[in-house]
Design an enzyme around this catalytic site. Structure first.
Site, PDB file in Angstrom:
ATOM      1  N   ILE A  30      41.246  40.320  50.539  1.00 15.20           N
ATOM      2  CA  ILE A  30      40.796  38.995  51.111  1.00 15.20           C
ATOM      3  C   ILE A  30      41.226  38.946  52.575  1.00 15.20           C
ATOM      4  O   ILE A  30      40.599  38.526  53.677  1.00 15.20           O
ATOM      5  CB  ILE A  30      41.627  37.723  50.364  1.00 15.20           C
ATOM      6  CG1 ILE A  30      40.871  37.757  48.983  1.00 15.20           C
ATOM      7  CG2 ILE A  30      41.287  36.321  51.157  1.00 15.20           C
ATOM      8  CD1 ILE A  30      41.689  36.776  47.715  1.00 15.20           C
ATOM      9  N   ASP A  73      56.855  43.824  56.944  1.00 14.90           N
ATOM     10  CA  ASP A  73      57.391  43.615  55.504  1.00 14.90           C
ATOM     11  C   ASP A  73      57.615  42.104  55.519  1.00 14.90           C
ATOM     12  O   ASP A  73      58.491  41.688  56.080  1.00 14.90           O
ATOM     13  CB  ASP A  73      58.444  44.433  55.052  1.00 14.90           C
ATOM     14  CG  ASP A  73      58.731  44.384  53.696  1.00 14.90           C
ATOM     15  OD1 ASP A  73      58.372  42.954  53.018  1.00 14.90           O
ATOM     16  OD2 ASP A  73      59.423  45.065  53.136  1.00 14.90           O
ATOM     17  N   ASN A 100      48.808  35.177  53.990  1.00 15.32           N
ATOM     18  CA  ASN A 100      47.888  35.852  52.893  1.00 15.32           C
ATOM     19  C   ASN A 100      48.471  36.861  52.124  1.00 15.32           C
ATOM     20  O   ASN A 100      48.130  37.053  50.693  1.00 15.32           O
ATOM     21  CB  ASN A 100      46.564  36.072  53.611  1.00 15.32           C
ATOM     22  CG  ASN A 100      45.633  37.314  52.756  1.00 15.32           C
ATOM     23  OD1 ASN A 100      44.947  36.690  51.915  1.00 15.32           O
ATOM     24  ND2 ASN A 100      45.935  38.464  52.852  1.00 15.32           N
ATOM     25  N   SER A 163      47.790  30.384  47.967  1.00 18.82           N
ATOM     26  CA  SER A 163      48.304  30.188  46.328  1.00 18.82           C
ATOM     27  C   SER A 163      47.437  31.184  45.566  1.00 18.82           C
ATOM     28  O   SER A 163      46.740  32.302  45.829  1.00 18.82           O
ATOM     29  CB  SER A 163      48.234  28.707  46.408  1.00 18.82           C
ATOM     30  OG  SER A 163      48.966  28.699  44.795  1.00 18.82           O
ATOM     31  N   TYR A 177      54.704  35.805  39.275  1.00 21.66           N
ATOM     32  CA  TYR A 177      53.591  35.602  40.145  1.00 21.66           C
ATOM     33  C   TYR A 177      53.078  34.320  40.215  1.00 21.66           C
ATOM     34  O   TYR A 177      53.169  33.668  41.103  1.00 21.66           O
ATOM     35  CB  TYR A 177      52.441  36.482  39.533  1.00 21.66           C
ATOM     36  CG  TYR A 177      51.113  36.272  40.638  1.00 21.66           C
ATOM     37  CD1 TYR A 177      50.994  37.037  41.691  1.00 21.66           C
ATOM     38  CD2 TYR A 177      50.087  35.272  40.285  1.00 21.66           C
ATOM     39  CE1 TYR A 177      49.894  36.951  42.510  1.00 21.66           C
ATOM     40  CE2 TYR A 177      49.052  35.237  41.030  1.00 21.66           C
ATOM     41  CZ  TYR A 177      48.762  36.069  42.258  1.00 21.66           C
ATOM     42  OH  TYR A 177      47.696  35.872  42.912  1.00 21.66           O
ATOM     43  N   LYS A 181      53.326  31.399  42.849  1.00 30.13           N
ATOM     44  CA  LYS A 181      52.251  30.651  43.361  1.00 30.13           C
ATOM     45  C   LYS A 181      52.169  28.968  43.285  1.00 30.13           C
ATOM     46  O   LYS A 181      51.605  28.251  43.899  1.00 30.13           O
ATOM     47  CB  LYS A 181      50.812  31.383  42.902  1.00 30.13           C
ATOM     48  CG  LYS A 181      50.647  32.576  43.181  1.00 30.13           C
ATOM     49  CD  LYS A 181      50.390  32.838  44.653  1.00 30.13           C
ATOM     50  CE  LYS A 181      50.035  34.104  45.030  1.00 30.13           C
ATOM     51  NZ  LYS A 181      49.711  34.290  46.590  1.00 30.13           N
ATOM     52  N   THR A 214      39.333  42.433  44.357  1.00 30.49           N
ATOM     53  CA  THR A 214      40.052  43.429  44.815  1.00 30.49           C
ATOM     54  C   THR A 214      41.200  44.102  44.191  1.00 30.49           C
ATOM     55  O   THR A 214      41.312  43.863  43.019  1.00 30.49           O
ATOM     56  CB  THR A 214      41.045  42.465  45.959  1.00 30.49           C
ATOM     57  OG1 THR A 214      42.201  41.803  44.878  1.00 30.49           O
ATOM     58  CG2 THR A 214      40.575  41.232  46.456  1.00 30.49           C
TER      59      THR A 214
HETATM   60  N1  LIG Z   1      42.182  39.033  44.190  1.00 31.02           N
HETATM   61  C1  LIG Z   1      42.433  37.732  43.422  1.00 31.02           C
HETATM   62  O1  LIG Z   1      41.723  37.399  42.372  1.00 31.02           O
HETATM   63  C2  LIG Z   1      43.423  36.627  43.994  1.00 31.02           C
HETATM   64  C3  LIG Z   1      43.491  35.526  43.232  1.00 31.02           C
HETATM   65  C4  LIG Z   1      44.342  34.461  43.574  1.00 31.02           C
HETATM   66  C5  LIG Z   1      45.027  34.643  44.741  1.00 31.02           C
HETATM   67  N2  LIG Z   1      45.045  35.931  45.418  1.00 31.02           N
HETATM   68  C6  LIG Z   1      45.970  36.037  46.671  1.00 31.02           C
HETATM   69  O2  LIG Z   1      45.236  36.165  47.586  1.00 31.02           O
HETATM   70  C7  LIG Z   1      46.145  36.947  48.502  1.00 31.02           C
HETATM   71  C8  LIG Z   1      45.444  38.263  48.857  1.00 31.02           C
HETATM   72  O3  LIG Z   1      45.425  39.103  47.814  1.00 31.02           O
HETATM   73  P1  LIG Z   1      44.081  40.305  47.667  1.00 31.02           P
HETATM   74  O4  LIG Z   1      43.546  39.797  46.254  1.00 31.02           O
HETATM   75  O5  LIG Z   1      43.539  40.506  48.546  1.00 31.02           O
HETATM   76  O6  LIG Z   1      45.145  41.554  47.472  1.00 31.02           O
HETATM   77  P2  LIG Z   1      45.318  42.792  48.138  1.00 31.02           P
HETATM   78  O7  LIG Z   1      46.475  43.748  47.224  1.00 31.02           O
HETATM   79  O8  LIG Z   1      44.077  43.587  48.397  1.00 31.02           O
HETATM   80  O9  LIG Z   1      45.723  42.535  49.615  1.00 31.02           O
HETATM   81  C9  LIG Z   1      47.100  42.110  49.540  1.00 31.02           C
HETATM   82  C10 LIG Z   1      47.638  42.818  51.081  1.00 31.02           C
HETATM   83  O10 LIG Z   1      48.984  42.352  50.882  1.00 31.02           O
HETATM   84  C11 LIG Z   1      49.906  43.210  51.597  1.00 31.02           C
HETATM   85  N3  LIG Z   1      51.320  43.301  51.266  1.00 31.02           N
HETATM   86  C12 LIG Z   1      51.860  43.544  49.853  1.00 31.02           C
HETATM   87  N4  LIG Z   1      53.219  43.268  50.296  1.00 31.02           N
HETATM   88  C13 LIG Z   1      53.410  43.065  51.544  1.00 31.02           C
HETATM   89  C14 LIG Z   1      54.591  42.831  52.248  1.00 31.02           C
HETATM   90  N5  LIG Z   1      55.841  42.841  51.446  1.00 31.02           N
HETATM   91  N6  LIG Z   1      54.461  42.553  53.563  1.00 31.02           N
HETATM   92  C15 LIG Z   1      53.231  42.769  54.058  1.00 31.02           C
HETATM   93  N7  LIG Z   1      52.139  42.919  53.406  1.00 31.02           N
HETATM   94  C16 LIG Z   1      52.058  42.875  52.276  1.00 31.02           C
HETATM   95  C17 LIG Z   1      49.080  44.504  51.047  1.00 31.02           C
HETATM   96  O11 LIG Z   1      49.361  45.602  51.597  1.00 31.02           O
HETATM   97  C18 LIG Z   1      47.627  44.196  51.036  1.00 31.02           C
HETATM   98  O12 LIG Z   1      46.947  44.764  52.151  1.00 31.02           O
HETATM   99  C19 LIG Z   1      47.273  37.353  47.826  1.00 31.02           C
HETATM  100  O13 LIG Z   1      48.457  36.239  48.442  1.00 31.02           O
HETATM  101  C20 LIG Z   1      46.927  36.878  46.491  1.00 31.02           C
HETATM  102  O14 LIG Z   1      48.027  36.398  45.623  1.00 31.02           O
HETATM  103  C21 LIG Z   1      44.219  36.861  45.015  1.00 31.02           C
END
Ligand SMILES: NC(=O)c1ccc[n+]([C@@H]2O[C@H](COP(=O)([O-])OP(=O)(O)OC[C@H]3O[C@@H](n4cnc5c(N)ncnc54)[C@H](O)[C@@H]3O)[C@@H](O)[C@H]2O)c1
Length: 335
Positions: A30, A73, A100, A163, A177, A181, A214
Site C-alpha cells: 500500500i 526503522d 503506513n 489502522s 496486531y 490497530k 500485499t
Molecule cells: N494488506 C492488508 O490486507 C492490510 C489490511 C489492513 C491494514 N493494512 C495496513 O496497511 C499498512 C501497509 O501494509 P501492506 O499491506 O502494504 O504490507 P507490506 O508488508 O507490503 O508493507 C509494509 C511496509 O512496512 C515496512 N516496515 C515494516 N516494519 C518496519 C519498520 N520497523 N520500520 C520501517 N518500515 C517498516 C515494510 O518493509 C513494508 O515495506 C500496514 O500498516 C498494515 O497493517 C494492510
C-alpha cells in the site's frame, strides 16, 4: 451509512502539486502504491522503510528527483525524526504525513502448546512496537512539523494513520496486531478534536483497509479468494489515503447515504465531533473502512447511532461527560 468517494469531483488532486508528503513503509504494498500515486499528482515524497532494496526500486520507478528514501526503522524515535528533518531540509515544509508502515502478527502469542516452563520466555512485542509505538512517534513529530509556520497561512494539512479492519472487527489469531490497530484508532480519536484546535490547519484521519493484495495477507489469501471474498489492490487503498489527504475544507466527497440504512440518521452532531464541519475544516476524525476500493466511515455511524445502542438517558450522561473533558489538556495539568 456514510460513504467517502476518493474519486469525487470535489477532490482537487492538482492541489498536491509541489506539496511535501512524509510517509513510512513506502517500499512495498500500500505504501509503494501511495508513493507512486502522490508522485503522479506532482507531490514531493520523502519516505522511510527498513527495506532498502525494495525502496530503491520504488524510487527508480518514479524516475524522479522528487521522491526520496531514507532508511528508517519506525520503532526508533530519532529515525522518525530524521525523516521529517530530511523533508524540511529539502523543501522547508511538510503538507501531509502518512503513518503506513506495519507488520502482521508474529508467532509466539497465545500458543496452547506453550508449557508452564516455556512461559519463562518473554513473547515478542515487535508488532506492537512497529504498529503502535512507531505510529505514536510519527504522529507526535508530524503534528509539530505540519503546524510549523501555519498560524497565519492556514494551509490545509493532514495526518493519516493506517489502522485496519482489525482496528474495529474481531480478528481471531491477530492478537498483538489487533491490539496495535485498535491503538491506532484510539490515537486518531484522541487527536481528532484536539489536533485541529492546537495545530493550525491539521486534520487527522484513520484508514482501515480490509484484505489487500500485499505480502501481509500471503498466509490467508487463498482462503479469502476461495471463499469468494473481495481482495482489493494496493492502488485501491492508496486512492483512499491520497483522497483523504486532499479532502480539505469544502470537500463534498463524504456524504450520508440514507438508502442503505434508513432510520438511523438521527443526529446532526454527536459525541463532540462536529461531523457537519467538513465545509470549514475538511475531512477530519474519520475512520474509513476500505473494502473493494469502497470507503465507509465507521466512527460517524457509531456516533449517529449512539442512542440506539446506549439508550437516550445514558447517551446524555456520556455526552455531558465528553463536554466536561473540554480541550483535553486537563489530564496532564499539574504533572
Ligand atoms: N494488506 C492488508 O490486507 C492490510 C489490511 C489492513 C491494514 N493494512 C495496513 O496497511 C499498512 C501497509 O501494509 P501492506 O499491506 O502494504 O504490507 P507490506 O508488508 O507490503 O508493507 C509494509 C511496509 O512496512 C515496512 N516496515 C515494516 N516494519 C518496519 C519498520 N520497523 N520500520 C520501517 N518500515 C517498516 C515494510 O518493509 C513494508 O515495506 C500496514 O500498516 C498494515 O497493517 C494492510
Amino acid at each position: 451509512m456514510t460513504r467517502f468517494d476518493p474519486l469525487h469531483e470535489s477532490l482537487t488532486f492538482t492541489s498536491l502539486k509541489d506539496t511535501v508528503v512524509v510517509l513510512t513503509g513506502g517500499a512495498s504494498g500500500i505504501g509503494a502504491a501511495t508513493v507512486r500515486l502522490l508522485h503522479s499528482h506532482g507531490a514531493r515524497v520523502v519516505f522511510g522503510d527498513l527495506d532498502e532494496t525494495a525502496a530503491k526500486s520504488v524510487v527508480n520507478s518514479t524516475s524522479s528527483t522528487d521522491v526520496h528514501f531514507l532508511k528508517t526503522d519506525v520503532r526508533s524515535y530519532s529515525e522518525n525524526l530524521a525523516l521529517f528533518k530530511l523533508a524540511f531540509e529539502k523543501y522547508g515544509r511538510v503538507n501531509h504525513a502518512i503513518a503506513n508502515a506495519g507488520l502482521v502478527e508474529r508467532p509466539g502469542w497465545f500458543d496452547p502448546r506453550v508449557t508452564l516452563d516455556a512461559l519463562d520466555k518473554e513473547p515478542d512485542l515487535t508488532v506492537l512496537d512497529v504498529n503502535l509505538k512507531g505510529v505514536l512517534y510519527f504522529a507526535h513529530i508530524a503534528c509539530t512539523y505540519l503546524a510549523h509556520g501555519n498560524e497565519s497561512e492556514r494551509k490545509d494539512k493532514s495526518l493519516t494513520l493506517l489502522s485496519s479492519i482489525a482496528g474495529w472487527k474481531e480478528s481471531p489469531g491477530l492478537f498483538v496486531y489487533q491490539a496495535s490497530k485498535h491503538g491506532v484508532l484510539g490515537l486518531m480519536r484522541s487527536l481528532r478534536l484536539y489536533a485541529p484546535e492546537v495545530y493550525p490547519g491539521v486534520r487527522v484521519n484513520a484508514i482501515c483497509p480490509s484484505f489487500t493484495d500485499t505480502r501481509m495477507i500471503a498466509g490467508v489469501k487463498d482462503g479469502v479468494v476461495s471463499a469468494g471474498l473481495p481482495v482489493q489492490t494496493p492502488d485501491d487503498v492508496a486512492r483512499c489515503i491520497v483522497g483523504v489527504s486532499v479532502a480539505g475544507p469544502g470537500s463534498k466527497a463524504v456524504w450520508y447515504d440514507e438508502k442503505e440504512a434508513s432510520g438511523v440518521h438521527q443526529r446532526k452532531t454527536s459525541g463532540g465531533a462536529d461531523w457537519e464541519d467538513t465545509k470549514r475544516r475538511g475531512l477530519n476524525g474519520r475512520a474509513l473502512h476500505v473494502l473493494g476500493g469502497v470507503c465507509h466511515d465507521i466512527d460517524e455511524g457509531l456516533d449517529r447511532t449512539q442512542e440506539l445502542w446506549l439508550g437516550q438517558e445514558m447517551s446524555k450522561i456520556v455526552e455531558a461527560g465528553q463536554k466536561g473533558l473540554g480541550d483535553g489538556t486537563g489530564w496532564v495539568k499539574g504533572q
